[in-house]
Design a protein around this motif. Structure first.
Motif, PDB file in Angstrom:
ATOM      1  N   ALA A 144       0.823  -1.210   0.000  1.00 32.26           N
ATOM      2  CA  ALA A 144       0.000   0.000   0.000  1.00 32.26           C
ATOM      3  C   ALA A 144       0.858   1.261   0.000  1.00 32.26           C
ATOM      4  CB  ALA A 144      -0.943  -0.004   1.205  1.00 32.26           C
ATOM      5  N   ARG A 145       1.916   1.261   0.798  1.00 30.33           N
ATOM      6  CA  ARG A 145       2.788   2.441   0.845  1.00 30.33           C
ATOM      7  C   ARG A 145       3.532   2.644  -0.462  1.00 30.33           C
ATOM      8  NH1 ARG A 145       6.786   3.073   5.371  1.00 30.33           N
ATOM      9  NH2 ARG A 145       6.808   5.176   4.563  1.00 30.33           N
ATOM     10  N   LEU A 146       3.950   1.548  -1.089  1.00 32.89           N
ATOM     11  CA  LEU A 146       4.682   1.653  -2.349  1.00 32.89           C
ATOM     12  C   LEU A 146       3.765   1.921  -3.544  1.00 32.89           C
ATOM     13  CD1 LEU A 146       7.257  -1.242  -1.912  1.00 32.89           C
ATOM     14  CD2 LEU A 146       7.775   1.201  -2.077  1.00 32.89           C
ATOM     15  N   ARG A 147       2.482   1.567  -3.377  1.00 33.52           N
ATOM     16  CA  ARG A 147       1.510   1.678  -4.473  1.00 33.52           C
ATOM     17  C   ARG A 147       1.948   0.872  -5.688  1.00 33.52           C
ATOM     18  NH1 ARG A 147       0.648   8.021  -3.567  1.00 33.52           N
ATOM     19  NH2 ARG A 147      -0.596   7.860  -1.676  1.00 33.52           N
ATOM     20  N   LEU A 148       2.452  -0.310  -5.398  1.00 35.63           N
ATOM     21  CA  LEU A 148       2.878  -1.254  -6.424  1.00 35.63           C
ATOM     22  C   LEU A 148       2.264  -2.608  -6.121  1.00 35.63           C
ATOM     23  CD1 LEU A 148       6.717  -0.483  -6.581  1.00 35.63           C
ATOM     24  CD2 LEU A 148       5.014   0.127  -8.303  1.00 35.63           C
ATOM     25  N   PRO A 149       1.977  -3.395  -7.140  1.00 35.62           N
ATOM     26  CA  PRO A 149       1.446  -4.735  -6.877  1.00 35.62           C
ATOM     27  C   PRO A 149       2.551  -5.676  -6.395  1.00 35.62           C
ATOM     28  CG  PRO A 149       1.764  -4.434  -9.227  1.00 35.62           C
ATOM     29  CD  PRO A 149       2.071  -3.106  -8.568  1.00 35.62           C
ATOM     30  N   GLU A 150       2.161  -6.647  -5.594  1.00 34.94           N
ATOM     31  CA  GLU A 150       3.119  -7.673  -5.184  1.00 34.94           C
ATOM     32  C   GLU A 150       3.325  -8.633  -6.344  1.00 34.94           C
ATOM     33  OE1 GLU A 150       3.780 -11.213  -1.864  1.00 34.94           O
ATOM     34  OE2 GLU A 150       2.121  -9.806  -1.620  1.00 34.94           O
ATOM     35  N   THR A 151       4.562  -8.985  -6.585  1.00 35.96           N
ATOM     36  CA  THR A 151       4.861  -9.977  -7.604  1.00 35.96           C
ATOM     37  C   THR A 151       5.068 -11.326  -6.927  1.00 35.96           C
ATOM     38  OG1 THR A 151       6.382 -10.617  -9.381  1.00 35.96           O
ATOM     39  CG2 THR A 151       7.326  -9.380  -7.583  1.00 35.96           C
ATOM     40  N   ALA A 152       4.639 -12.370  -7.577  1.00 33.23           N
ATOM     41  CA  ALA A 152       4.792 -13.714  -7.014  1.00 33.23           C
ATOM     42  C   ALA A 152       6.233 -14.207  -7.141  1.00 33.23           C
ATOM     43  CB  ALA A 152       3.848 -14.685  -7.709  1.00 33.23           C
ATOM     44  N   ASP A 153       7.005 -13.585  -8.018  1.00 34.02           N
ATOM     45  CA  ASP A 153       8.390 -13.989  -8.254  1.00 34.02           C
ATOM     46  C   ASP A 153       9.298 -13.353  -7.210  1.00 34.02           C
ATOM     47  OD1 ASP A 153      10.844 -14.756  -9.247  1.00 34.02           O
ATOM     48  OD2 ASP A 153      10.732 -13.509 -11.053  1.00 34.02           O
ATOM     49  N   ALA A 154       9.871 -14.157  -6.340  1.00 31.66           N
ATOM     50  CA  ALA A 154      10.754 -13.647  -5.285  1.00 31.66           C
ATOM     51  C   ALA A 154      12.192 -13.480  -5.760  1.00 31.66           C
ATOM     52  CB  ALA A 154      10.706 -14.571  -4.073  1.00 31.66           C
ATOM     53  N   THR A 155      12.487 -13.851  -7.014  1.00 28.75           N
ATOM     54  CA  THR A 155      13.855 -13.782  -7.527  1.00 28.75           C
ATOM     55  C   THR A 155      14.492 -12.404  -7.360  1.00 28.75           C
ATOM     56  OG1 THR A 155      13.324 -15.519  -9.111  1.00 28.75           O
ATOM     57  CG2 THR A 155      15.319 -14.242  -9.530  1.00 28.75           C
ATOM     58  N   PRO A 156      13.773 -11.293  -7.630  1.00 27.08           N
ATOM     59  CA  PRO A 156      14.408  -9.982  -7.461  1.00 27.08           C
ATOM     60  C   PRO A 156      14.867  -9.700  -6.025  1.00 27.08           C
ATOM     61  CG  PRO A 156      12.428  -9.782  -8.791  1.00 27.08           C
ATOM     62  CD  PRO A 156      12.445 -11.181  -8.248  1.00 27.08           C
ATOM     63  N   ALA A 157      14.314 -10.387  -5.061  1.00 28.91           N
ATOM     64  CA  ALA A 157      14.699 -10.179  -3.660  1.00 28.91           C
ATOM     65  C   ALA A 157      15.854 -11.077  -3.228  1.00 28.91           C
ATOM     66  CB  ALA A 157      13.490 -10.418  -2.751  1.00 28.91           C
ATOM     67  N   ARG A 158      16.308 -11.954  -4.112  1.00 31.32           N
ATOM     68  CA  ARG A 158      17.331 -12.944  -3.736  1.00 31.32           C
ATOM     69  C   ARG A 158      18.626 -12.301  -3.242  1.00 31.32           C
ATOM     70  NH1 ARG A 158      18.084 -16.639  -8.159  1.00 31.32           N
ATOM     71  NH2 ARG A 158      16.289 -17.718  -7.307  1.00 31.32           N
ATOM     72  N   GLN A 159      19.158 -11.310  -3.972  1.00 30.81           N
ATOM     73  CA  GLN A 159      20.430 -10.704  -3.552  1.00 30.81           C
ATOM     74  C   GLN A 159      20.295 -10.067  -2.174  1.00 30.81           C
ATOM     75  OE1 GLN A 159      21.999  -7.513  -6.005  1.00 30.81           O
ATOM     76  NE2 GLN A 159      23.741  -7.202  -4.643  1.00 30.81           N
ATOM     77  N   ALA A 160      19.212  -9.319  -1.954  1.00 34.37           N
ATOM     78  CA  ALA A 160      19.019  -8.676  -0.648  1.00 34.37           C
ATOM     79  C   ALA A 160      18.866  -9.727   0.442  1.00 34.37           C
ATOM     80  CB  ALA A 160      17.797  -7.761  -0.686  1.00 34.37           C
ATOM     81  N   ARG A 161      18.102 -10.760   0.167  1.00 34.04           N
ATOM     82  CA  ARG A 161      17.899 -11.830   1.153  1.00 34.04           C
ATOM     83  C   ARG A 161      19.227 -12.513   1.481  1.00 34.04           C
ATOM     84  NH1 ARG A 161      14.665 -15.243  -1.670  1.00 34.04           N
ATOM     85  NH2 ARG A 161      16.470 -16.506  -2.097  1.00 34.04           N
ATOM     86  N   ASP A 162      20.031 -12.794   0.457  1.00 35.35           N
ATOM     87  CA  ASP A 162      21.324 -13.445   0.678  1.00 35.35           C
ATOM     88  C   ASP A 162      22.280 -12.547   1.467  1.00 35.35           C
ATOM     89  OD1 ASP A 162      20.351 -15.623  -0.730  1.00 35.35           O
ATOM     90  OD2 ASP A 162      21.516 -15.218  -2.545  1.00 35.35           O
ATOM     91  N   GLU A 163      22.291 -11.247   1.144  1.00 41.90           N
ATOM     92  CA  GLU A 163      23.163 -10.331   1.870  1.00 41.90           C
ATOM     93  C   GLU A 163      22.724 -10.191   3.326  1.00 41.90           C
ATOM     94  OE1 GLU A 163      24.049  -6.628  -0.078  1.00 41.90           O
ATOM     95  OE2 GLU A 163      24.529  -7.635  -1.972  1.00 41.90           O
ATOM     96  N   LEU A 164      21.413 -10.120   3.554  1.00 41.32           N
ATOM     97  CA  LEU A 164      20.917 -10.051   4.930  1.00 41.32           C
ATOM     98  C   LEU A 164      21.239 -11.329   5.699  1.00 41.32           C
ATOM     99  CD1 LEU A 164      17.570  -8.226   4.264  1.00 41.32           C
ATOM    100  CD2 LEU A 164      19.323  -7.466   5.893  1.00 41.32           C
ATOM    101  N   ALA A 165      21.100 -12.486   5.061  1.00 42.76           N
ATOM    102  CA  ALA A 165      21.446 -13.753   5.719  1.00 42.76           C
ATOM    103  C   ALA A 165      22.919 -13.754   6.111  1.00 42.76           C
ATOM    104  CB  ALA A 165      21.116 -14.937   4.817  1.00 42.76           C
ATOM    105  N   GLY A 166      23.779 -13.258   5.230  1.00 44.40           N
ATOM    106  CA  GLY A 166      25.202 -13.159   5.542  1.00 44.40           C
ATOM    107  C   GLY A 166      25.475 -12.202   6.681  1.00 44.40           C
ATOM    108  N   TYR A 167      24.773 -11.085   6.704  1.00 41.58           N
ATOM    109  CA  TYR A 167      24.928 -10.117   7.790  1.00 41.58           C
ATOM    110  C   TYR A 167      24.537 -10.749   9.126  1.00 41.58           C
ATOM    111  CZ  TYR A 167      23.932  -6.264  10.936  1.00 41.58           C
ATOM    112  OH  TYR A 167      23.892  -5.454  12.037  1.00 41.58           O
ATOM    113  N   PHE A 168      23.350 -11.345   9.188  1.00 41.55           N
ATOM    114  CA  PHE A 168      22.880 -11.926  10.444  1.00 41.55           C
ATOM    115  C   PHE A 168      23.715 -13.126  10.883  1.00 41.55           C
ATOM    116  CE2 PHE A 168      18.991  -9.449   9.610  1.00 41.55           C
ATOM    117  CZ  PHE A 168      18.793  -8.912  10.868  1.00 41.55           C
ATOM    118  N   ALA A 169      24.426 -13.756   9.951  1.00 44.64           N
ATOM    119  CA  ALA A 169      25.323 -14.857  10.298  1.00 44.64           C
ATOM    120  C   ALA A 169      26.703 -14.345  10.731  1.00 44.64           C
ATOM    121  CB  ALA A 169      25.465 -15.812   9.113  1.00 44.64           C
ATOM    122  N   GLY A 170      26.910 -13.034  10.675  1.00 40.41           N
ATOM    123  CA  GLY A 170      28.193 -12.457  11.063  1.00 40.41           C
ATOM    124  C   GLY A 170      29.245 -12.543   9.977  1.00 40.41           C
TER     125      GLY A 170
END
Length: 175
Positions: A42-68
């Motif tokens: 709602a805040r972005l005023r964009l539809p959600e996409t079912a494809d999570a692939t664009p979030a992969r790099q951010a997810r991987d970097e966050l996983a690395g951060y939280f793993a130290g």
């Protein structure tokens, strides 16, 4: 990409959500769930996409951060949910305060040259839509940790600063 893709990272603080647009990471949250996702959409005023692939790099970097294992985020940031003032203050923070470092509300007010009093810096930090990647947890009070609106509050701020080595771990701290 014309929508928003979501990814979730399991962390010691719980499931951490990342929302990515075609321009970069637009939001993160310390909790995942339908209500959180709907609010971001709602805040972005964009539809959600079912494809999570664009979030992969951010997810991987966050996983690395939280793993130290990661100290710097390379993912692009989509600043669209921030006012010009927030962009200036949070941009200064991101560019000048690195992993394992902190600054005070007052010092950030002076260095961002935004004409914002130190007391108002806390409001900017509390409204940061991209916590952790835009490291509002690295801003502390002159006499202690100060507040934190992410996750479970100041205890999550303490955990993040311990992960980064700024604070010493307590006997019960675990990665």
């Amino acid at each position: 990409m014309t929508g928003v893709a979501f990814g979730t990272v399991e962390t010691p603080l719980g499931d951490f959500l990342v929302a990515v647009t075609g321009d970069g990471v637009a939001a993160t949250a310390f909790h995942d769930g339908d209500a959180v996702r709907r609010a971001i959409v709602a805040r972005l005023r964009l539809p959600e996409t079912a494809d999570a692939t664009p979030a992969r790099q951010a997810r991987d970097e966050l996983a690395g951060y939280f793993a130290g294992e990661r100290r710097v985020f390379d993912v692009p940031i989509d600043w669209r949910l921030m006012s010009p003032l927030q962009r200036k203050v949070l941009g200064t923070l991101t560019a000048t305060v690195g992993y394992g470092q902190v600054t005070t509300y007052g010092a950030l007010a002076e260095s961002s040259a935004a004409g914002v009093p130190a007391r108002a810096i806390g409001s900017v930090m509390g409204s940061n839509p991209i916590p952790v990647i835009v490291p509002c947890h690295r801003v502390v009070a002159g006499n202690g940790l100060g507040g934190f609106s992410g996750g479970e509050g100041v205890e999550d701020k303490r955990w993040l600063l311990t992960l980064e080595g700024y604070l010493q771990p307590t006997l019960d701290w675990a990665l």
